[in-house]
Motif scaffolding. Structure first.
Motif, short mmCIF file in Angstrom:
data_model
loop_
_atom_site.label_atom_id
_atom_site.label_comp_id
_atom_site.label_asym_id
_atom_site.label_seq_id
_atom_site.Cartn_x
_atom_site.Cartn_y
_atom_site.Cartn_z
N MET A 42 0.85 -1.20 0.00
CA MET A 42 0.00 0.00 0.00
C MET A 42 0.88 1.24 0.00
SD MET A 42 -3.03 0.94 2.69
CE MET A 42 -4.00 -0.47 2.16
N LEU A 43 0.55 2.18 -0.86
CA LEU A 43 1.31 3.42 -0.93
C LEU A 43 1.07 4.28 0.31
CD1 LEU A 43 0.78 4.45 -4.66
CD2 LEU A 43 2.91 3.66 -3.61
N PRO A 44 2.02 5.10 0.71
CA PRO A 44 1.84 5.98 1.87
C PRO A 44 0.56 6.81 1.75
CG PRO A 44 4.12 6.05 1.14
CD PRO A 44 3.37 5.25 0.12
N GLY A 45 -0.17 6.90 2.84
CA GLY A 45 -1.34 7.76 2.89
C GLY A 45 -2.52 7.32 2.05
N SER A 46 -2.49 6.10 1.52
CA SER A 46 -3.55 5.68 0.60
C SER A 46 -4.65 4.85 1.26
CB SER A 46 -2.94 4.88 -0.55
OG SER A 46 -2.35 3.68 -0.08
N SER A 47 -4.51 4.58 2.55
CA SER A 47 -5.42 3.63 3.21
C SER A 47 -6.89 3.98 3.05
CB SER A 47 -5.09 3.56 4.71
OG SER A 47 -3.76 3.21 4.94
N PHE A 48 -7.25 5.22 3.33
CA PHE A 48 -8.67 5.57 3.42
C PHE A 48 -9.08 6.66 2.42
CE2 PHE A 48 -7.36 4.21 7.77
CZ PHE A 48 -7.98 2.97 7.72
N VAL A 49 -8.34 6.77 1.32
CA VAL A 49 -8.75 7.68 0.25
C VAL A 49 -10.04 7.14 -0.35
CG1 VAL A 49 -8.14 8.60 -2.01
CG2 VAL A 49 -6.39 8.41 -0.23
N ALA A 50 -11.00 8.02 -0.54
CA ALA A 50 -12.34 7.60 -0.98
C ALA A 50 -12.29 6.92 -2.35
CB ALA A 50 -13.26 8.82 -1.04
N PRO A 51 -13.06 5.84 -2.52
CA PRO A 51 -13.15 5.21 -3.84
C PRO A 51 -13.87 6.14 -4.82
CG PRO A 51 -14.76 4.26 -2.34
CD PRO A 51 -13.88 5.16 -1.51
N ASN A 52 -13.71 5.85 -6.08
CA ASN A 52 -14.36 6.62 -7.14
C ASN A 52 -13.94 8.09 -7.16
OD1 ASN A 52 -15.89 4.30 -7.84
ND2 ASN A 52 -17.38 4.79 -6.24
N SER A 53 -12.79 8.38 -6.57
CA SER A 53 -12.25 9.74 -6.64
C SER A 53 -11.06 9.77 -7.60
CB SER A 53 -11.81 10.23 -5.25
OG SER A 53 -10.72 9.45 -4.77
N ALA A 54 -10.74 10.94 -8.09
CA ALA A 54 -9.60 11.07 -9.00
C ALA A 54 -8.30 10.68 -8.30
CB ALA A 54 -9.52 12.50 -9.53
N LEU A 55 -8.19 11.00 -7.00
CA LEU A 55 -6.98 10.66 -6.26
C LEU A 55 -6.86 9.15 -6.11
CD1 LEU A 55 -4.49 11.40 -4.64
CD2 LEU A 55 -5.95 11.78 -2.64
N ARG A 56 -7.96 8.45 -5.83
CA ARG A 56 -7.90 6.99 -5.72
C ARG A 56 -7.48 6.37 -7.05
NH1 ARG A 56 -6.30 3.58 -2.67
NH2 ARG A 56 -7.63 4.24 -0.96
N GLU A 57 -7.99 6.89 -8.15
CA GLU A 57 -7.61 6.36 -9.46
C GLU A 57 -6.12 6.56 -9.72
OE1 GLU A 57 -7.64 4.62 -13.16
OE2 GLU A 57 -9.13 4.54 -11.55
N ALA A 58 -5.60 7.73 -9.36
CA ALA A 58 -4.17 8.01 -9.55
C ALA A 58 -3.33 7.08 -8.68
CB ALA A 58 -3.87 9.47 -9.23
N LEU A 59 -3.77 6.84 -7.45
CA LEU A 59 -3.04 5.94 -6.55
C LEU A 59 -3.07 4.50 -7.07
CD1 LEU A 59 -4.25 7.36 -3.13
CD2 LEU A 59 -1.88 7.34 -3.94
N THR A 60 -4.20 4.09 -7.64
CA THR A 60 -4.31 2.74 -8.19
C THR A 60 -3.33 2.55 -9.35
OG1 THR A 60 -6.64 2.59 -7.55
CG2 THR A 60 -5.87 1.06 -9.25
N GLN A 61 -3.24 3.56 -10.20
CA GLN A 61 -2.30 3.48 -11.32
C GLN A 61 -0.85 3.47 -10.82
OE1 GLN A 61 -3.11 6.46 -14.28
NE2 GLN A 61 -5.29 5.98 -14.38
#
Length: 249
Positions: A1-20
């Motif tokens: 898991m990337l730093p700070g990514s635990s509870f980023v909301a799904p279906n958000s632009a930030l979550r998509e960027a973290l997934t990539q």
């Protein structure tokens, strides 16, 4: 898991960027690359203690008194309930979220989330910053992800708590002890999530009902037999049977 990514909301632009980004990171950590970091280098005594400290400071989960003990044992480190109890005596409660407070996980994230909690623990000397995480260093885990206007993923230093009712500010605690304590008595040993129980409810007196099976407990509940204060005791024989069944399933 990337730093700070635990509870980023799904279906958000930030979550998509973290997934990539996590996809690229995992793909780059092949055995032939310079970034290769096998699990044996990550799960050591310092990372296990860091996990326990974060668990206790955030309120504790009784599930983790099974999971973290098992993970540590698989890695060759012996952690017991006594160790967790001893740590809980010196690690303060620094977060309040359900069930040990009205805030939910989104409130925790908005207050600074995991990066702010780790930063708070590190500043109090309660975290091993020389532990080896999956990616980068522990300093990276005191940063949070954000998107620039051009959509680029960047990391910024975690702030102090943005909500003092959810994550404690510097020098403050919600309770001097952590969220889990070990209970000992003539009926046996167990762990309790004390952070979720008000102080005036932490000592109780009530009649006991002893059952030979968890199914008997369920039937009694469905039959409306629990109409007053009661301490439900499941016999050791029944518990051993349950553990054996769980091990073979």
């Amino acid at each position: 898991m990337l730093p700070g990514s635990s509870f980023v909301a799904p279906n958000s632009a930030l979550r998509e960027a973290l997934t990539q980004q996590i996809t690229r990171e995992i793909s780059a950590q092949t055995a032939s690359s310079q970034r290769y970091r096998p699990l044996a280098e990550v799960v050591d005594e310092k990372s296990v203690v860091n996990g326990l400290v974060a668990l206790l400071a955030s309120g504790g989960s009784t599930n983790h008194t099974i999971h973290l003990v098992a993970v540590a044992r698989a890695a060759g480190w012996v952690i017991t309930w006594d160790d967790i109890d001893a740590l809980s005596s010196v690690v303060p409660l620094l977060a309040q979220m359900y069930p040990n407070g009205p805030a939910d996980i989104n409130d925790f994230q908005n207050a600074g989330g995991v990066p702010t909690l780790i930063k708070t623990l590190a500043e109090r000397g309660l975290f091993y910053l020389d532990a080896t995480p999956v990616f980068g260093t522990m300093n990276d885990y005191m940063c949070y992800p954000a998107l620039e206007s051009n959509g680029a993923l960047v990391y910024k230093t975690a702030p102090d708590s943005l909500d003092s009712e959810v994550i404690a500010r510097p020098g403050k605690v919600f309770n001097p002890q952590g969220g889990i304590k070990l209970l000992n008595g003539n009926l046996g040993r167990g762990v309790m999530k004390v952070s979720a129980v008000a102080p005036n409810d932490q000592t109780i007196t009530a009649p006991a009902r002893v059952f030979d099976s968890q199914h008997d407990v369920e039937r009694a509940y469905l039959n409306g037999e629990f109409t007053q204060d009661v301490v439900v005791v499941l016999s050791i024989t029944a518990l051993r049977q349950t553990v054996c069944l769980s091990c073979t399933s």
